[in-house]
Design a protein around this motif. Structure first.
Motif, PDB file in Angstrom:
ATOM      1  N   MET A   1       0.840  -1.189   0.000  1.00  0.00           N
ATOM      2  CA  MET A   1       0.000   0.000   0.000  1.00  0.00           C
ATOM      3  C   MET A   1       0.879   1.244   0.000  1.00  0.00           C
ATOM      4  N   PRO A   2       0.464   2.327  -0.610  1.00  0.00           N
ATOM      5  CA  PRO A   2       1.310   3.521  -0.673  1.00  0.00           C
ATOM      6  C   PRO A   2       1.370   4.243   0.643  1.00  0.00           C
ATOM      7  N   GLU A   3       2.443   4.991   0.839  1.00  0.00           N
ATOM      8  CA  GLU A   3       2.511   5.870   1.992  1.00  0.00           C
ATOM      9  C   GLU A   3       1.628   7.063   1.722  1.00  0.00           C
ATOM     10  N   LEU A   4       0.840   7.459   2.709  1.00  0.00           N
ATOM     11  CA  LEU A   4      -0.185   8.477   2.534  1.00  0.00           C
ATOM     12  C   LEU A   4      -0.035   9.552   3.583  1.00  0.00           C
ATOM     13  N   PRO A   5      -0.787  10.673   3.480  1.00  0.00           N
ATOM     14  CA  PRO A   5      -0.629  11.774   4.430  1.00  0.00           C
ATOM     15  C   PRO A   5      -1.090  11.412   5.816  1.00  0.00           C
ATOM     16  N   GLY A   6      -0.518  12.063   6.818  1.00  0.00           N
ATOM     17  CA  GLY A   6      -0.863  11.761   8.200  1.00  0.00           C
ATOM     18  C   GLY A   6      -2.231  12.267   8.599  1.00  0.00           C
ATOM     19  N   THR A   7      -2.807  13.208   7.856  1.00  0.00           N
ATOM     20  CA  THR A   7      -4.138  13.701   8.170  1.00  0.00           C
ATOM     21  C   THR A   7      -4.992  13.647   6.933  1.00  0.00           C
ATOM     22  N   SER A   8      -6.276  13.553   7.134  1.00  0.00           N
ATOM     23  CA  SER A   8      -7.178  13.505   5.998  1.00  0.00           C
ATOM     24  C   SER A   8      -8.133  14.662   6.069  1.00  0.00           C
ATOM     25  N   GLY A   9      -8.753  15.000   4.921  1.00  0.00           N
ATOM     26  CA  GLY A   9      -9.682  16.108   4.866  1.00  0.00           C
ATOM     27  C   GLY A   9     -11.054  15.690   5.334  1.00  0.00           C
ATOM     28  N   SER A  10     -12.031  16.602   5.205  1.00  0.00           N
ATOM     29  CA  SER A  10     -13.402  16.276   5.582  1.00  0.00           C
ATOM     30  C   SER A  10     -13.986  15.290   4.606  1.00  0.00           C
ATOM     31  N   GLN A  11     -15.136  14.740   4.935  1.00  0.00           N
ATOM     32  CA  GLN A  11     -15.676  13.651   4.151  1.00  0.00           C
ATOM     33  C   GLN A  11     -16.258  14.095   2.818  1.00  0.00           C
ATOM     34  N   GLY A  12     -16.721  15.334   2.735  1.00  0.00           N
ATOM     35  CA  GLY A  12     -17.304  15.791   1.479  1.00  0.00           C
ATOM     36  C   GLY A  12     -16.244  16.042   0.445  1.00  0.00           C
ATOM     37  N   PRO A  57     -11.531  10.883 -10.909  1.00  0.00           N
ATOM     38  CA  PRO A  57     -11.885  10.496  -9.531  1.00  0.00           C
ATOM     39  C   PRO A  57     -12.152  11.730  -8.687  1.00  0.00           C
ATOM     40  N   SER A  58     -12.909  11.586  -7.618  1.00  0.00           N
ATOM     41  CA  SER A  58     -13.156  12.726  -6.728  1.00  0.00           C
ATOM     42  C   SER A  58     -11.878  13.035  -5.952  1.00  0.00           C
ATOM     43  N   TYR A  59     -11.810  14.273  -5.420  1.00  0.00           N
ATOM     44  CA  TYR A  59     -10.639  14.652  -4.635  1.00  0.00           C
ATOM     45  C   TYR A  59     -10.569  13.846  -3.340  1.00  0.00           C
ATOM     46  N   ALA A  60     -11.713  13.520  -2.770  1.00  0.00           N
ATOM     47  CA  ALA A  60     -11.717  12.684  -1.565  1.00  0.00           C
ATOM     48  C   ALA A  60     -11.157  11.300  -1.880  1.00  0.00           C
ATOM     49  N   GLU A  61     -11.508  10.760  -3.047  1.00  0.00           N
ATOM     50  CA  GLU A  61     -10.987   9.451  -3.445  1.00  0.00           C
ATOM     51  C   GLU A  61      -9.479   9.525  -3.676  1.00  0.00           C
ATOM     52  N   MET A  62      -9.014  10.594  -4.287  1.00  0.00           N
ATOM     53  CA  MET A  62      -7.578  10.751  -4.529  1.00  0.00           C
ATOM     54  C   MET A  62      -6.800  10.790  -3.217  1.00  0.00           C
ATOM     55  N   SER A  63      -7.376  11.439  -2.188  1.00  0.00           N
ATOM     56  CA  SER A  63      -6.671  11.611  -0.931  1.00  0.00           C
ATOM     57  C   SER A  63      -6.793  10.412   0.008  1.00  0.00           C
ATOM     58  N   THR A  64      -7.701   9.485  -0.307  1.00  0.00           N
ATOM     59  CA  THR A  64      -7.880   8.314   0.565  1.00  0.00           C
ATOM     60  C   THR A  64      -7.529   7.031  -0.174  1.00  0.00           C
ATOM     61  N   ARG A  65      -8.431   6.581  -1.025  1.00  0.00           N
ATOM     62  CA  ARG A  65      -8.225   5.276  -1.669  1.00  0.00           C
ATOM     63  C   ARG A  65      -7.014   5.265  -2.600  1.00  0.00           C
ATOM     64  N   ALA A  68      -3.040   9.830  -2.197  1.00  0.00           N
ATOM     65  CA  ALA A  68      -2.304  11.090  -2.318  1.00  0.00           C
ATOM     66  C   ALA A  68      -1.926  11.615  -0.936  1.00  0.00           C
ATOM     67  N   ALA A  69      -0.686  12.082  -0.800  1.00  0.00           N
ATOM     68  CA  ALA A  69      -0.229  12.629   0.482  1.00  0.00           C
ATOM     69  C   ALA A  69      -0.597  14.102   0.575  1.00  0.00           C
ATOM     70  N   ALA A  70      -1.870  14.384   0.397  1.00  0.00           N
ATOM     71  CA  ALA A  70      -2.404  15.751   0.487  1.00  0.00           C
ATOM     72  C   ALA A  70      -3.889  15.631   0.758  1.00  0.00           C
ATOM     73  N   SER A  71      -4.454  16.619   1.435  1.00  0.00           N
ATOM     74  CA  SER A  71      -5.882  16.588   1.733  1.00  0.00           C
ATOM     75  C   SER A  71      -6.686  16.842   0.478  1.00  0.00           C
ATOM     76  N   LYS A  72      -7.957  16.448   0.512  1.00  0.00           N
ATOM     77  CA  LYS A  72      -8.805  16.641  -0.670  1.00  0.00           C
ATOM     78  C   LYS A  72      -9.026  18.125  -0.952  1.00  0.00           C
ATOM     79  N   SER A  73      -9.040  18.963   0.085  1.00  0.00           N
ATOM     80  CA  SER A  73      -9.213  20.398  -0.140  1.00  0.00           C
ATOM     81  C   SER A  73      -7.978  20.995  -0.808  1.00  0.00           C
ATOM     82  N   SER A  74      -6.781  20.528  -0.454  1.00  0.00           N
ATOM     83  CA  SER A  74      -5.562  21.015  -1.103  1.00  0.00           C
ATOM     84  C   SER A  74      -5.517  20.585  -2.563  1.00  0.00           C
ATOM     85  N   LEU A  75      -5.936  19.357  -2.841  1.00  0.00           N
ATOM     86  CA  LEU A  75      -5.963  18.873  -4.223  1.00  0.00           C
ATOM     87  C   LEU A  75      -6.960  19.669  -5.059  1.00  0.00           C
TER      88      LEU A  75
END
Length: 307
Positions: A1-12, A57-65, A68-75
């Motif tokens: 699995m890839p290394e990912l960011p230590g924090t995640s964005g909101s669910q939307g 893909p949605s930004y939330a999907e990019m940042s989770t599944r 991406a080592a960045a929050s969905k809002s940053s993307l």
């Protein structure tokens, strides 16, 4: 699995920009970007095109599944074209789509997109410099008004400068005998060099992908393949376990020397628990002292089902 960011964005998920003529998800009003408006808009336009090419893909999907080592809002902000994203956010946007999903070569993709980002960054710095010098910010008649006021002010400033210079010269003459030096010395400022950077990219689970079923009490070897996508050789590095589970694994596993651009397979010997259940173990890259490296990345992990 890839290394990912230590924090995640909101669910939307926030609506992102779409290139001119490109469709949008139902219920969303497309934001049309003009790549000719500015280098920052051109960068955002390219990111939007890459996102569409990768299946949108949605930004939330990019940042989770997608990892991406960045929050969905940053993307989302990176593809909006209003402000320049950091290089780290830009690269994570590109890495999960161009490298992980579209299977482009990581080093080549990084060089191409770094050039796009630096062009936008250079333009943004130029605009900031212009703003600070006050170009194009005067009101009608302001130049003449400032010129009339500036003449006596200039005379006063010249007198003050002369007075300060005279006092400074006198102080130097008084201190020079005490210092024992007749000539002032100067120190050269070292030339700026291009900064090195440390980075990695996950390539694949060589063995036991997520969800693999293993028998209770058995031993198996989990192998990940990652690549050194930075400019710094990896020496004296380890994978260090972060959590405890019913499955048993070593606390630390050494990583061989890995040169920039080179992939490495990292193997960990694991013993399954004696009772059925889920086994998820996290590891993080560290140095010899246990200090975590690549802090913007989430851990890599093993995720199997013991049954």
């Amino acid at each position: 699995m890839p290394e990912l960011p230590g924090t995640s964005g909101s669910q939307g998920d926030e609506p992102g920009p779409l290139p001119t003529g490109m469709g949008s998800r139902p219920g969303r009003k497309p934001v049309r970007l003009d790549p000719a408006a500015s280098p920052v808009a051109a960068l955002a336009y390219r990111l939007s095109e890459l996102k569409a090419e990768a299946g949108d893909p949605s930004y939330a999907e990019m940042s989770t599944r997608l990892g991406a080592a960045a929050s969905k809002s940053s993307l989302a902000a990176a593809a909006r074209g209003q402000v320049l994203p950091t290089w780290e956010t830009t690269w994570e946007f590109v890495r999960v789509l161009a490298v992980e999903r579209l299977k482009q070569e990581a080093a080549e993709a990084r060089r191409e997109w770094r050039a796009h980002w630096e062009q936008a960054a250079s333009a943004a710095r130029s605009e900031t410099t212009e703003d600070r010098t006050g170009h194009d910010q005067t009101y009608p008649g302001q130049a003449e008004h400032l010129e009339r006021r500036g003449r006596p002010l200039l005379v006063r400033r010249l007198v003050m400068i002369a007075a300060v210079a005279t006092a400074g010269a006198a102080l130097f003459i008084w201190l020079a005998p005490l210092s024992g030096k007749n000539k002032p010395t100067t120190s050269a400022t070292p030339a700026q060099t291009a900064s090195s950077y440390d980075d990695s990219a996950f390539e694949q689970d060589v063995t036991h992908p997520d969800g693999t079923v293993v028998k209770t009490g058995t031993e198996f070897t989990k192998i990940w393949r990652i690549r050194n996508t930075g400019t710094i050789p990896w020496r004296g590095r380890f994978l260090t376990r972060l959590n405890d589970t019913p499955c048993r694994a070593p606390k630390r596993v050494e990583i061989r020397v890995v040169q920039p651009g080179e992939p490495v397979d990292i193997a960990v010997r694991v013993r399954a628990s004696d009772s059925p259940g889920r086994c998820k173990i996290y590891w993080k890259m560290t140095d010899e002292t246990g200090t975590q490296l690549l802090s913007a990345k989430k851990p890599i992990f093993l995720d199997v089902v013991v049954g």
